[in-house]
Design a protein around this motif. Structure first.
Motif, PDB file in Angstrom:
ATOM      1  N   UNK A  51       1.139  -1.366   0.078  1.00  0.00           N
ATOM      2  CA  UNK A  51      -0.198   0.061  -0.073  1.00  0.00           C
ATOM      3  C   UNK A  51       1.152   1.368   0.206  1.00  0.00           C
ATOM      4  N   UNK A  52       1.796   1.097   0.904  1.00  0.00           N
ATOM      5  CA  UNK A  52       3.275   2.085   0.924  1.00  0.00           C
ATOM      6  C   UNK A  52       3.861   2.881  -0.884  1.00  0.00           C
ATOM      7  N   UNK A  53       3.967   1.260  -1.234  1.00  0.00           N
ATOM      8  CA  UNK A  53       4.825   1.427  -2.647  1.00  0.00           C
ATOM      9  C   UNK A  53       3.780   2.244  -3.504  1.00  0.00           C
ATOM     10  N   UNK A  54       2.137   1.861  -3.496  1.00  0.00           N
ATOM     11  CA  UNK A  54       1.141   2.255  -4.799  1.00  0.00           C
ATOM     12  C   UNK A  54       1.231   3.085  -4.125  1.00  0.00           C
ATOM     13  N   UNK A  55       1.198   4.195  -3.057  1.00  0.00           N
ATOM     14  CA  UNK A  55       0.852   5.927  -3.254  1.00  0.00           C
ATOM     15  C   UNK A  55       1.808   6.474  -2.828  1.00  0.00           C
ATOM     16  N   UNK A  56       2.995   5.754  -2.843  1.00  0.00           N
ATOM     17  CA  UNK A  56       4.373   7.112  -3.172  1.00  0.00           C
ATOM     18  C   UNK A  56       4.956   6.745  -4.103  1.00  0.00           C
ATOM     19  N   UNK A  57       4.914   5.341  -4.520  1.00  0.00           N
ATOM     20  CA  UNK A  57       6.164   4.983  -5.684  1.00  0.00           C
ATOM     21  C   UNK A  57       6.954   4.415  -5.134  1.00  0.00           C
ATOM     22  N   UNK A  58       7.721   3.882  -6.007  1.00  0.00           N
ATOM     23  CA  UNK A  58       8.752   3.040  -6.035  1.00  0.00           C
ATOM     24  C   UNK A  58      10.144   3.453  -5.339  1.00  0.00           C
ATOM     25  N   UNK A  59      10.473   4.643  -5.543  1.00  0.00           N
ATOM     26  CA  UNK A  59      11.476   4.993  -5.361  1.00  0.00           C
ATOM     27  C   UNK A  59      11.254   4.962  -3.116  1.00  0.00           C
ATOM     28  N   UNK A  60       9.879   6.078  -2.918  1.00  0.00           N
ATOM     29  CA  UNK A  60      10.177   5.857  -1.500  1.00  0.00           C
ATOM     30  C   UNK A  60      10.007   4.760  -0.800  1.00  0.00           C
ATOM     31  N   UNK A  61       9.564   4.585  -1.314  1.00  0.00           N
ATOM     32  CA  UNK A  61       9.357   2.474  -1.095  1.00  0.00           C
ATOM     33  C   UNK A  61      10.741   1.986  -0.867  1.00  0.00           C
ATOM     34  N   UNK A  62      11.434   2.244  -1.670  1.00  0.00           N
ATOM     35  CA  UNK A  62      13.127   1.674  -1.823  1.00  0.00           C
ATOM     36  C   UNK A  62      13.843   2.689  -0.250  1.00  0.00           C
ATOM     37  N   UNK A  63      12.965   3.854  -0.020  1.00  0.00           N
ATOM     38  CA  UNK A  63      14.320   4.233   0.745  1.00  0.00           C
ATOM     39  C   UNK A  63      13.378   5.160   2.242  1.00  0.00           C
ATOM     40  N   UNK A  64      12.433   3.943   2.750  1.00  0.00           N
ATOM     41  CA  UNK A  64      11.163   3.804   3.318  1.00  0.00           C
ATOM     42  C   UNK A  64      12.025   4.104   4.354  1.00  0.00           C
ATOM     43  N   UNK A  65      12.422   5.062   5.981  1.00  0.00           N
ATOM     44  CA  UNK A  65      11.934   3.866   6.814  1.00  0.00           C
ATOM     45  C   UNK A  65      10.510   4.015   7.585  1.00  0.00           C
TER      46      UNK A  65
END
Lengths: 114, 781
Positions: free
Chosen positions: B66-80
């Motif tokens: 859900x986080x990835x679909x909301x915020x995009x792939x790069x934000x998911x890879x860098x998610x803290x």
């Protein structure tokens, strides 16, 4: 001493036979293999001297040389007429596969090199 | 007789031209049916309950997706992620295998691009059944390479419904194994293909599929160890060929650099022991090929074979010694605990109790093999034997896979999953070879046999028939042991055998469907119980409590619970948790365990240190739910004892008979610990069963020993409808003066004696005393 002489004799004979029996295409690939090997050795020596930081760049460059070496060796094996029975590929198909694998290799190398 | 022959031969020549088309049509239809049946057999929980994510781990995967679909792939890879592991947080991009989320995200993006607005939850729930169909196709392809297309169809059908695989891929089980098994089998298919053709293209495709597997599951280590062992065995068996060199070298080098692109894997492929076998075999293969090339040029030299053989041995010993040296000096990390405990099964029990406390990591019982595989486990050794009899390069691979997978499945019940594809393939081979003898009724050999048997039954009139009779008599004597000659198989025997096999397969289907429906389709988040008249009663306490948390607690509230529920709390309540299922920090978990196992005052100190606002416990005593925290309590104690051996001792929680009991005979330390108090608060007033006294715990079937106590530092915030989830609020620090003491002081100071002491004046409570000559200091009382 005779053993050393024997080995030198064998090497000379090997060299002669290599020069005479291998076709020009394969000799070209062999020269390319030697060149890639040299670049690999240079990179590794540099890493030993200067250190591994940044590690991902070193790995990416080194794996690039090893990958090019392995791919060129595979191409040479597939182009060698003596191996026609084990492989069922035409030379054009072999070269196309070689290019395909190189595209993948270099895309990943460029991504990894940081 | 002759007319019968002519007709049949005509029939054969006519059908051979259209039989190829017919065969491929039947193949496609069968594969479509297999995919549909695999999909449908996994939908039991959707039909019974609703489309919801199951269990514990999938909730984290769902939240990340859900986080990835909301915020995009790069934000998911860098998610803290700061909602987990308070106060440490979790670097999700670097500690997760992104393949699952990326797959769902891609499907979601694709559907939204063509304007079909599917919700991401539906995609996550139904991803596993869809991929099971793809797994069946990959198994068909793999078995086709190993044996034949007929065996491939059987293997596809088996793996579509086998409970060993469907247990981890039902609809709603949104976990890594859903796509990982497909990637595993597909990689193996591409590997077998590249060994058979020796083509650079197939090897590169194998490397790409291996990259997908690395992104999907931590079990990629199985691939990167099995394939080098296969290459090593082929070298040992003398089956070296240039195709082997081309395929393994390209697969290894491309796979190596591709696998390092996943942040979680990082530099492990060059730094840990688990990947060293692959590197060692790679170097060995380069040396072997070079020697082979020289050998071909130097055939005339004496003893050249022994020289090269010795050189190969020396090089392998040198490489092995270098690896050992690097491991010893620390450049290469030794085998990690997870994989070492597969080799030495007692290691985890002694050193890492958290690995052994997971229920999936327990050793497998004998019955699980039959439970998960039914008929296939009986046919499995037969198929392996058939492969040994007709050995070639690819069958060496499946045999090695069988050996290693059998060992691992015996060690840990979770690894039954990796055994299942292998068992399906080998059982399919056994069945296919059997049916090749008994079900093949159209070959000319069979026709002439039928004619011969007819001629035996007919009246013997002329010499020709006599000749056939004599030949047959001889043949029957000779071919009793020779199973290639089929003269003794009359059609009656064939029909009987084929019918028996068909009945066994029908029983297999019934078993698989029943197992999937009853044992593996429970969502764990919704429980069901059946009343005495058979109607269902849905127990939805978990979701009720999690939504209460979501709606009634402040947004930054921190919840302390055992690590099992961390992902669910973070996913459904959207609140910060202290520990969750990732279990990467054993000390933090031990601290939580210590808080649960200590008495209330000690626990309060730990909880204020950790900033806890709410505590959540699971209690099953009212409805008889056996997966609650009181049953898990001993594991909390053991894990806490591992880190704090002076404060927590497991023996303190047992009674005098060394039993763990919660009734009157239980140990007093158990009665005073936080977990006991939180679970049984106010339980002493409840009658769960009319025939039993109050406070009867239906899970443990005893009346509890310590009732009617009060809580000092926590207060009850919420208890769900069936008392399964109990939430408590941690009280803030109490005020400085205790109200009782102030009242006492006031009344004592207003009494007669104090008036006289102070010469009839009144008294001010806590009046600061002025010392002459010194500065009045603001003393805090």
């Amino acid at each position: 001493m005779t053993q050393v002489g024997q080995v030198v004799g064998i090497l000379r004979k090997l060299n002669e036979e290599y020069q005479s029996s291998t076709p020009k295409k394969l000799k070209l690939i062999d020269a390319y293999l030697v060149y890639v090997l040299l670049t690999g050795i240079v990179q590794f020596a540099y890493c030993l001297l200067v250190g591994t930081f940044p590690f991902n760049s070193f790995l990416s460059g080194f794996i690039s040389t090893v990958g090019c070496f392995v791919l060129a060796a595979s191409l040479r094996i597939q182009l060698n007429k003596a191996n026609q029975i084990t492989f069922n590929v035409s030379p054009e198909r072999a070269f196309a596969d070689f290019v395909f694998a190189h595209i993948i290799l270099h895309l990943v190398v460029v991504n990894f090199i940081g | 007789m002759t007319t019968v022959n002519d007709n049949t031969s005509e029939y054969i020549t006519n059908s051979s031209s259209s039989s190829a088309g017919l065969k491929s049509l039947i193949t496609v239809i069968i594969l479509i049916c297999v995919c549909i049946s695999g999909f449908i057999s996994r939908l039991f929980s959707i039909i019974r309950f609703e489309s919801v994510i199951h269990e514990f781990d999938p909730w984290f995967n769902y939240r990340s997706t859900v986080y990835m679909t909301d915020n995009g792939f790069y934000n998911f890879l860098n998610w803290f992620d700061d909602l987990a592991w308070y106060p440490l947080g979790r670097i999700v991009g670097g500690t997760v295998f992104p393949g699952l989320m990326v797959t769902s995200g891609t499907i979601h993006w694709f559907f939204h691009m063509i304007n079909i607005p599917i919700h991401i939850r539906e995609i996550c729930v139904f991803l596993a059944p869809v991929f099971s169909g793809l797994t069946a196709l990959a198994t068909y392809l793999l078995t086709k390479e190993l044996w034949s297309k007929r065996a491939g169809l059987f293997a596809a059908a088996f793996i579509a419904i086998a409970p060993g695989y469907s247990s981890r891929s039902v609809a709603g089980s949104y976990d890594n194994e859903a796509i990982a098994i497909f990637a595993l089998i597909f990689t193996y298919y591409l590997w077998i293909r590249s060994i058979k053709t020796g083509s650079i293209f197939w090897s590169s495709c194998t490397a790409l599929s291996y990259f997908y597997m690395v992104s999907a599951w931590g079990g990629y280590v199985f691939i990167i160890n099995l394939i080098p062992v296969h290459v090593g065995f082929l070298l040992l068996l003398g089956r070296y060929s240039l195709r082997l060199y081309v395929s393994y070298s390209i697969f290894y080098i491309l796979g190596l650099i591709l696998s390092m692109q996943i942040p979680f894997v990082g530099f492990q492929p060059v730094r840990t022991s688990e990947h060293m076998i692959a590197a060692g075999i790679f170097i060995l293969l380069q040396a072997y090929t070079f020697f082979d090339y020289l050998y071909n040029k130097l055939r005339y030299v004496r003893n050249i074979e022994t020289i090269f053989f010795n050189l190969s041995i020396i090089i392998s010993i040198i490489v092995f010694a270098i690896v050992v040296l690097l491991t010893y000096t620390g450049y290469i990390a030794p085998w990690s605990g997870r994989f070492y405990s597969l080799w030495d099964t007692s290691y985890a029990a002694k050193h890492i109790p958290i690995i052994i406390s997971v229920s999936e990591h327990q050793p497998t019982t004998w019955t699980s093999f039959f439970f998960d595989l039914h008929l296939l486990i009986c046919l499995y050794p037969v198929g392996a034997w058939f492969c040994v009899k007709d050995l070639n390069d690819e069958r060496v691979f499946i045999l090695l896979y069988a050996v290693f997978a059998s060992y691992f499945a015996g060690v840990m019940i979770r690894l039954m999953l990796t055994l299942t594809p292998c068992v399906c393939i080998l059982a399919a081979i056994a069945l296919s070879k059997t049916l090749d003898y008994y079900a093949d009724a159209e070959s000319s050999e069979m026709v002439s046999n039928y004619d011969d048997s007819v001629s035996i039954c007919d009246e013997v009139e002329n010499d020709e028939n006599n000749q056939y009779l004599d030949n047959n008599a001889q043949n029957i004597d000779e071919t009793d042991d020779n199973d290639d000659d089929q003269n003794f198989l009359t059609s009656n025997i064939k029909i009987i055998v084929v019918t028996c096999i068909a009945m066994m397969l029908l029983l297999f289907i019934v078993h698989c469907t029943w197992i999937t429906a009853t044992a593996y389709s429970s969502p764990s988040i919704v429980l069901v119980s059946y009343n005495s008249d058979g109607t269902r009663a849905i127990v939805d306490d978990y979701r009720e409590a999690y939504y209460w948390l979501r709606q009634n607690t402040p947004e930054k509230a921190r919840i302390m619970s055992w690590w099992d529920y961390g992902y669910q709390i973070a996913g459904m309540s959207n609140r910060t948790v202290l520990v969750d299922n990732n279990t990467w920090n054993n000390s933090h978990i031990a601290l939580v365990g210590k808080a649960m196992a200590s008495n209330e005052t000690e626990a309060y100190k730990i909880m204020t240190m950790l900033d806890v606002d709410y505590i959540l416990v699971i209690f099953g005593g009212v409805i008889g739910f056996s997966g609650d925290d009181i049953n898990k309590f001993l594991w909390m104690v053991r894990i806490a004892e591992g880190e704090h051996p002076k404060d927590i001792k497991e023996n303190n929680y047992f009674n005098d008979n060394k039993e763990y009991r919660v009734d009157k005979s239980g140990s007093p330390i158990l009665f005073n610990c936080l977990m006991y108090k939180l679970c049984y608060y106010r339980f002493g007033e409840l009658y769960t069963d009319s025939a039993q006294p109050s406070g009867f715990d239906r899970t443990r079937s005893v009346e509890i020993g310590h009732k009617n106590f009060d809580l000092e530092h926590v207060e009850e915030a919420y208890t769900s409808a069936n008392w399964i989830v109990r939430i408590y609020r941690v009280k803030k620090l109490s005020n400085r003066f205790q109200a009782k003491d102030a009242l006492e002081k006031l009344t004592s100071s207003l009494s007669e004696e104090s008036f006289e002491k102070n010469d009839g004046k009144g008294v001010i409570l806590n009046k600061p005393h002025v010392k002459k000559g010194t500065k009045k200091s603001m003393r805090r009382t």
